[in-house]
Design a protein around this motif. Structure first.
Motif, PDB file in Angstrom:
ATOM      1  N   MET A   1       0.825  -1.213   0.000  1.00  0.00           N
ATOM      2  CA  MET A   1       0.000   0.000   0.000  1.00  0.00           C
ATOM      3  C   MET A   1       0.860   1.265   0.000  1.00  0.00           C
ATOM      4  O   MET A   1       0.572   2.225  -0.717  1.00  0.00           O
ATOM      5  CB  MET A   1      -0.922   0.002   1.216  1.00  0.00           C
ATOM      6  CG  MET A   1      -2.089  -0.935   1.108  1.00  0.00           C
ATOM      7  SD  MET A   1      -3.273  -0.455  -0.177  1.00  0.00           S
ATOM      8  CE  MET A   1      -3.004  -1.789  -1.325  1.00  0.00           C
ATOM      9  N   MET A   2       1.911   1.277   0.811  1.00  0.00           N
ATOM     10  CA  MET A   2       2.793   2.448   0.854  1.00  0.00           C
ATOM     11  C   MET A   2       3.463   2.677  -0.504  1.00  0.00           C
ATOM     12  O   MET A   2       3.594   3.814  -0.963  1.00  0.00           O
ATOM     13  CB  MET A   2       3.853   2.279   1.941  1.00  0.00           C
ATOM     14  CG  MET A   2       3.318   2.400   3.356  1.00  0.00           C
ATOM     15  SD  MET A   2       2.812   4.090   3.772  1.00  0.00           S
ATOM     16  CE  MET A   2       2.410   3.881   5.519  1.00  0.00           C
ATOM     17  N   LYS A   3       3.889   1.598  -1.161  1.00  0.00           N
ATOM     18  CA  LYS A   3       4.535   1.746  -2.471  1.00  0.00           C
ATOM     19  C   LYS A   3       3.532   2.199  -3.524  1.00  0.00           C
ATOM     20  O   LYS A   3       3.851   3.054  -4.361  1.00  0.00           O
ATOM     21  CB  LYS A   3       5.202   0.427  -2.884  1.00  0.00           C
ATOM     22  CG  LYS A   3       6.433   0.103  -2.047  1.00  0.00           C
ATOM     23  CD  LYS A   3       7.325  -0.930  -2.724  1.00  0.00           C
ATOM     24  CE  LYS A   3       8.638  -1.092  -1.944  1.00  0.00           C
ATOM     25  NZ  LYS A   3       9.671  -1.760  -2.726  1.00  0.00           N
ATOM     26  N   LEU A   4       2.330   1.640  -3.481  1.00  0.00           N
ATOM     27  CA  LEU A   4       1.302   2.052  -4.435  1.00  0.00           C
ATOM     28  C   LEU A   4       0.978   3.535  -4.267  1.00  0.00           C
ATOM     29  O   LEU A   4       0.877   4.276  -5.252  1.00  0.00           O
ATOM     30  CB  LEU A   4       0.048   1.199  -4.231  1.00  0.00           C
ATOM     31  CG  LEU A   4      -1.077   1.358  -5.249  1.00  0.00           C
ATOM     32  CD1 LEU A   4      -0.615   1.061  -6.670  1.00  0.00           C
ATOM     33  CD2 LEU A   4      -2.258   0.457  -4.878  1.00  0.00           C
ATOM     34  N   LYS A   5       0.839   3.966  -3.023  1.00  0.00           N
ATOM     35  CA  LYS A   5       0.586   5.386  -2.743  1.00  0.00           C
ATOM     36  C   LYS A   5       1.736   6.252  -3.264  1.00  0.00           C
ATOM     37  O   LYS A   5       1.517   7.306  -3.878  1.00  0.00           O
ATOM     38  CB  LYS A   5       0.404   5.573  -1.233  1.00  0.00           C
ATOM     39  CG  LYS A   5       0.348   7.013  -0.741  1.00  0.00           C
ATOM     40  CD  LYS A   5      -0.904   7.737  -1.146  1.00  0.00           C
ATOM     41  CE  LYS A   5      -1.012   9.081  -0.414  1.00  0.00           C
ATOM     42  NZ  LYS A   5      -1.995   9.979  -1.059  1.00  0.00           N
ATOM     43  N   GLY A   6       2.971   5.819  -3.036  1.00  0.00           N
ATOM     44  CA  GLY A   6       4.134   6.577  -3.509  1.00  0.00           C
ATOM     45  C   GLY A   6       4.176   6.697  -5.021  1.00  0.00           C
ATOM     46  O   GLY A   6       4.483   7.761  -5.575  1.00  0.00           O
ATOM     47  N   VAL A   7       3.841   5.601  -5.699  1.00  0.00           N
ATOM     48  CA  VAL A   7       3.823   5.619  -7.172  1.00  0.00           C
ATOM     49  C   VAL A   7       2.732   6.556  -7.676  1.00  0.00           C
ATOM     50  O   VAL A   7       2.958   7.363  -8.591  1.00  0.00           O
ATOM     51  CB  VAL A   7       3.622   4.182  -7.714  1.00  0.00           C
ATOM     52  CG1 VAL A   7       3.306   4.214  -9.205  1.00  0.00           C
ATOM     53  CG2 VAL A   7       4.866   3.339  -7.458  1.00  0.00           C
ATOM     54  N   LEU A   8       1.543   6.490  -7.081  1.00  0.00           N
ATOM     55  CA  LEU A   8       0.457   7.373  -7.509  1.00  0.00           C
ATOM     56  C   LEU A   8       0.801   8.844  -7.257  1.00  0.00           C
ATOM     57  O   LEU A   8       0.525   9.706  -8.097  1.00  0.00           O
ATOM     58  CB  LEU A   8      -0.837   7.002  -6.787  1.00  0.00           C
ATOM     59  CG  LEU A   8      -1.484   5.687  -7.234  1.00  0.00           C
ATOM     60  CD1 LEU A   8      -2.567   5.261  -6.256  1.00  0.00           C
ATOM     61  CD2 LEU A   8      -2.073   5.823  -8.634  1.00  0.00           C
ATOM     62  N   ASP A   9       1.414   9.111  -6.113  1.00  0.00           N
ATOM     63  CA  ASP A   9       1.785  10.493  -5.790  1.00  0.00           C
ATOM     64  C   ASP A   9       2.833  11.050  -6.747  1.00  0.00           C
ATOM     65  O   ASP A   9       2.960  12.270  -6.896  1.00  0.00           O
ATOM     66  CB  ASP A   9       2.303  10.584  -4.345  1.00  0.00           C
ATOM     67  CG  ASP A   9       1.191  10.463  -3.319  1.00  0.00           C
ATOM     68  OD1 ASP A   9       0.003  10.488  -3.721  1.00  0.00           O
ATOM     69  OD2 ASP A   9       1.501  10.326  -2.118  1.00  0.00           O
ATOM     70  N   SER A  10       3.592  10.178  -7.400  1.00  0.00           N
ATOM     71  CA  SER A  10       4.635  10.634  -8.333  1.00  0.00           C
ATOM     72  C   SER A  10       4.048  11.216  -9.623  1.00  0.00           C
ATOM     73  O   SER A  10       4.742  11.906 -10.370  1.00  0.00           O
ATOM     74  CB  SER A  10       5.560   9.472  -8.695  1.00  0.00           C
ATOM     75  OG  SER A  10       4.926   8.602  -9.633  1.00  0.00           O
ATOM     76  N   LYS A  11       2.781  10.899  -9.898  1.00  0.00           N
ATOM     77  CA  LYS A  11       2.067  11.387 -11.104  1.00  0.00           C
ATOM     78  C   LYS A  11       2.665  10.841 -12.403  1.00  0.00           C
ATOM     79  O   LYS A  11       2.343  11.346 -13.489  1.00  0.00           O
ATOM     80  CB  LYS A  11       2.041  12.927 -11.165  1.00  0.00           C
ATOM     81  CG  LYS A  11       1.563  13.615  -9.901  1.00  0.00           C
ATOM     82  CD  LYS A  11       0.106  13.353  -9.625  1.00  0.00           C
ATOM     83  CE  LYS A  11      -0.402  14.200  -8.446  1.00  0.00           C
ATOM     84  NZ  LYS A  11      -1.744  13.803  -8.025  1.00  0.00           N
ATOM     85  N   ARG A  12       3.517   9.823 -12.329  1.00  0.00           N
ATOM     86  CA  ARG A  12       4.125   9.265 -13.554  1.00  0.00           C
ATOM     87  C   ARG A  12       3.079   8.654 -14.481  1.00  0.00           C
ATOM     88  O   ARG A  12       3.319   8.471 -15.663  1.00  0.00           O
ATOM     89  CB  ARG A  12       5.142   8.177 -13.196  1.00  0.00           C
ATOM     90  CG  ARG A  12       6.332   8.664 -12.385  1.00  0.00           C
ATOM     91  CD  ARG A  12       7.463   9.159 -13.276  1.00  0.00           C
ATOM     92  NE  ARG A  12       8.565   9.653 -12.473  1.00  0.00           N
ATOM     93  CZ  ARG A  12       9.586   8.910 -12.076  1.00  0.00           C
ATOM     94  NH1 ARG A  12       9.625   7.633 -12.398  1.00  0.00           N
ATOM     95  NH2 ARG A  12      10.558   9.429 -11.356  1.00  0.00           N
ATOM     96  N   MET A  13       1.935   8.294 -13.901  1.00  0.00           N
ATOM     97  CA  MET A  13       0.897   7.631 -14.684  1.00  0.00           C
ATOM     98  C   MET A  13      -0.009   8.607 -15.427  1.00  0.00           C
ATOM     99  O   MET A  13      -0.896   8.189 -16.173  1.00  0.00           O
ATOM    100  CB  MET A  13       0.020   6.779 -13.765  1.00  0.00           C
ATOM    101  CG  MET A  13       0.776   5.713 -13.020  1.00  0.00           C
ATOM    102  SD  MET A  13      -0.161   5.199 -11.581  1.00  0.00           S
ATOM    103  CE  MET A  13      -1.711   4.751 -12.370  1.00  0.00           C
ATOM    104  N   GLY A  14       0.201   9.902 -15.208  1.00  0.00           N
ATOM    105  CA  GLY A  14      -0.730  10.875 -15.752  1.00  0.00           C
ATOM    106  C   GLY A  14      -1.986  10.940 -14.893  1.00  0.00           C
ATOM    107  O   GLY A  14      -2.093  10.254 -13.871  1.00  0.00           O
ATOM    108  N   PRO A  15      -2.961  11.752 -15.285  1.00  0.00           N
ATOM    109  CA  PRO A  15      -4.199  11.857 -14.499  1.00  0.00           C
ATOM    110  C   PRO A  15      -4.901  10.501 -14.397  1.00  0.00           C
ATOM    111  O   PRO A  15      -4.910   9.730 -15.356  1.00  0.00           O
ATOM    112  CB  PRO A  15      -5.060  12.839 -15.309  1.00  0.00           C
ATOM    113  CG  PRO A  15      -4.123  13.507 -16.260  1.00  0.00           C
ATOM    114  CD  PRO A  15      -2.989  12.577 -16.506  1.00  0.00           C
ATOM    115  N   ILE A  16      -5.482  10.203 -13.227  1.00  0.00           N
ATOM    116  CA  ILE A  16      -6.237   8.965 -13.047  1.00  0.00           C
ATOM    117  C   ILE A  16      -7.586   9.106 -13.760  1.00  0.00           C
ATOM    118  O   ILE A  16      -8.293  10.101 -13.581  1.00  0.00           O
ATOM    119  CB  ILE A  16      -6.454   8.653 -11.555  1.00  0.00           C
ATOM    120  CG1 ILE A  16      -5.109   8.565 -10.823  1.00  0.00           C
ATOM    121  CG2 ILE A  16      -7.239   7.351 -11.391  1.00  0.00           C
ATOM    122  CD1 ILE A  16      -4.190   7.492 -11.324  1.00  0.00           C
TER     123      ILE A  16
END
Length: 386
Positions: free
Chosen positions: A132-147
């Motif tokens: 969960m912590m890693k998933l949150k960190g990846v999402l916070d990085s915005k590398r995926m573009g807008p959700i």
């Protein structure tokens, strides 16, 4: 300073709390275990070797004893009075999920915390895991573009007799079914990562538990402020209990259990893999640190740190209320057939426990009641590996 801890409620979940506090023996000590069945409290004390701890049947006996921190592990409908009493007595409180069985009760708890200046944390132990912590960190990085879309599958399976336990299966005492008491962890994680939706439409049913008033499956469609859509399925009728959180970004998707996929468009608009972005996201995830104390122990550590150093809580009372509000929204929409727009205010029919009892769909009457199960073993939390 050694903090004095009391455990309120000696049921199945209390063991996770006791083990969590025992991970920090130099910082806190459990001095009391409370349960309406005193033998259950004493059994916990003996089981965990809690030297010097007393077994008590009535928590009000502790209000004058200068307890520093209280874990509330009782059924949801009892949370508000216990939490408010201890906060007014000057204790910090960690309360099990769900925070309460109504938004009215949650707001009473928030006001008690504000008035006392003490900390109120709501259990969301699955945040305190490496996936969960890693998933949150990846999402916070915005590398995926807008959700653009989020999918929550909170799939569990519970037998018919699960609802025989005295407080389960009624809107009055349990406050709801699988949406409130099982999907709460996944819903908390989704809100932590996405923020709250602005509206939803939901359906629910009871397909396999005719000894319960409450739902055993629900589905909700969400719309978020920035335009993203979401889907939450909550269930206790799914054999295999597969569970997942999937976040689809404009550029890539990530999920728990962990999977990363990124696409770019070919000339005709069809997808081809974007290996470079997949590699970047994977590298980011790999470099994020693992969690030291997992689950309840991680949350207890966060609460102890907040008490000792005035550092922020990762899961505060408002966070617990946000999760409850989304769940109440699902119950309102599924019961009325109407779209629900947030926020849900004090004037709403579903704001109070009495209102939910009156207006929520009652599927069946509760037929059987047992005080305790002989087999008290339970499974905890989400089964999401990284």
């Amino acid at each position: 300073m050694m903090l004095k801890v009391a455990i309120i409620g000696a049921g199945a979940i209390s063991g996770a709390h006791i083990s969590a506090y025992l991970a920090f023996p130099e910082r806190c000590q459990i001095v009391t275990v409370v349960d309406i069945y005193v033998e259950k409290a004493q059994k916990r004390i003996n089981e965990y070797g809690l030297e010097g701890a007393q077994a008590v049947t009535d928590y009000t006996e502790l209000l004058a004893q200068n307890i520093d921190l209280v874990s509330v592990c009782t059924p949801p409908y009892t949370h508000a009075p216990i939490v408010c009493d201890f906060m007014q007595a000057g204790a910090h409180v960690l309360v099990e999920k769900p925070m309460a069985s109504s938004l009215e009760e949650a707001d009473l708890m928030l006001r008690a915390a504000q008035a006392s200046g003490k900390l109120l944390s709501v259990v969301a132990q699955n945040r305190f895991t490496t996936p969960m912590m890693k998933l949150k960190g990846v999402l916070d990085s915005k590398r995926m573009g807008p959700i653009v879309h989020v999918q929550v599958d909170s799939f569990w399976w519970r037998g018919h007799n699960y609802y025989d336990l005295w407080w389960r299966g009624t809107w009055e005492k349990e406050g709801g079914g699988c949406t409130l008491n099982h999907a709460v962890h996944h819903i908390d994680a989704m809100l932590w990562m996405m923020g709250p939706p602005v509206e939803l439409q939901a359906m629910m049913a009871n397909t396999a538990h005719d000894n319960a008033e409450v739902e055993d499956i629900s589905m909700a469609m969400l719309r978020f402020q920035e335009g993203a859509l979401g889907m939450i399925t909550s269930s206790v009728v799914h054999h295999g209990e597969e569970q997942q959180l999937i976040f689809q970004g404009k550029e890539a998707r990530v999920s728990a259990p962990w999977k990363v996929v990124a696409s770019t468009a070919r000339n005709n608009g069809f997808p081809e893999p974007n290996r470079e972005l997949e590699h970047q996201i994977q590298k980011l995830a790999d470099e994020l640190p693992d969690v030291t104390h997992v689950g309840h122990a991680g949350q207890v550590e966060n609460v102890l740190n907040a008490i000792e150093t005035v550092s922020p809580l990762l899961v505060d009372g408002q966070s617990g209320r946000n999760t409850l509000e989304l769940i109440v929204g699902i119950y309102k929409s599924a019961s009325t057939g109407e779209k629900v727009v947030f926020p849900i205010g004090a004037e709403d029919a579903f704001y109070t426990r009495e209102g939910i009892m009156q207006h929520a769909v009652h599927f069946y009457e509760k037929k059987t009641t047992v005080d305790n199960f002989e087999d008290s073993s339970i499974t905890l939390g989400m089964k999401l590996d990284f």
